[in-house]
Design an enzyme around this catalytic site. Structure first.
Site: not given
Ligand code: ADP
Length: 195
Positions: A14, A89, A128, A134, A146
């Site tokens: 994404k 989400r 990654r 991370r 996740r």
């Molecule tokens: P990925 O693309 O690998 O899923 P992100 O960078 O989008 O990871 O998100 C990393 C973490 O940030 C998530 O696991 C969550 O803890 C938090 N997070 C990100 N976006 C949201 C959201 N829209 N609602 C709740 N938590 C979020």
């Protein structure tokens, strides 16, 4: 305006694709993951609260992320549109986004859902993790958490957007440029209202 939503499990690509699409179509890229990591890096109260959840692969509360999105949308008036990445989400987040956009007479034009199988996702995330630093990318159990959160909380949103008639699924496996071209084709097919 053109408002896009990029949807998919962790590691689907994404972030990579959202940046390329934002550049090509002149959109503002909004990633809740990036916004939260900036709060963590800045050592803010919000960042401190979010960090332990993020490191465990658990979602941050809807109120926090919706507040961040509200601020971003409000501070970017007269733009060509937005591309949302990693948000919404949960169902309450999706409903809140619709309401925020409606206040500006806007709505989601297309939800692009990237599809990648679990094995490939894990390969990408662990790769990654070696360079991103991370914590959530460096532990297999966190990855599994996740995925579980994605499957229970986030994947059902596909039906929400399908019912709105805006869902398009895209194969996320292959060269970055090939996936990018597939995404662009769908956006252009939709009529590309950006001028
Ligand atoms: P990925 O693309 O690998 O899923 P992100 O960078 O989008 O990871 O998100 C990393 C973490 O940030 C998530 O696991 C969550 O803890 C938090 N997070 C990100 N976006 C949201 C959201 N829209 N609602 C709740 N938590 C979020």
């Amino acid at each position: 305006m053109l408002n896009l939503l990029l949807f998919g499990p962790p590691g689907a690509g994404k972030g990579t694709q959202a940046l390329k699409i934002a550049e090509k179509f002149g959109l503002i890229h909004i990633s809740t993951g990036d916004l939260l990591r900036a709060e963590v890096a800045g050592g803010t109260e919000l960042g401190k609260a979010a960090k332990s959840l993020m490191d465990k692969g658990i979602l941050v509360s809807d109120d926090i992320v919706v507040g961040m999105i509200d601020a971003k949308i409000s501070s970017n008036s007269s733009v060509k549109g937005f591309i949302f990445d990693g948000f919404p989400r949960t169902l309450p987040q999706a409903k809140a986004l619709d309401e925020l956009l409606a206040k500006h007479n806007q709505s989601i034009d297309i939800t692009l859902a990237l599809e990648v199988d679990k094995e490939e996702l894990y390969n990408r995330i662990s790769l990654r993790g070696k360079s991103s630093g991370r914590a959530d990318d460096q532990d297999k159990n966190t990855f599994l958490k996740r995925m579980q959160v994605y499957n229970t909380e986030t994947a059902p949103l596909k039906d929400y957007y399908k019912n709105q008639g805006v869902l398009v699924t895209i194969n996320g496996i292959g060269e970055i440029e090939d996936v990018f071209n597939s995404l662009c084709n769908e956006i252009i097919k939709k009529g590309n209202p950006v001028h």
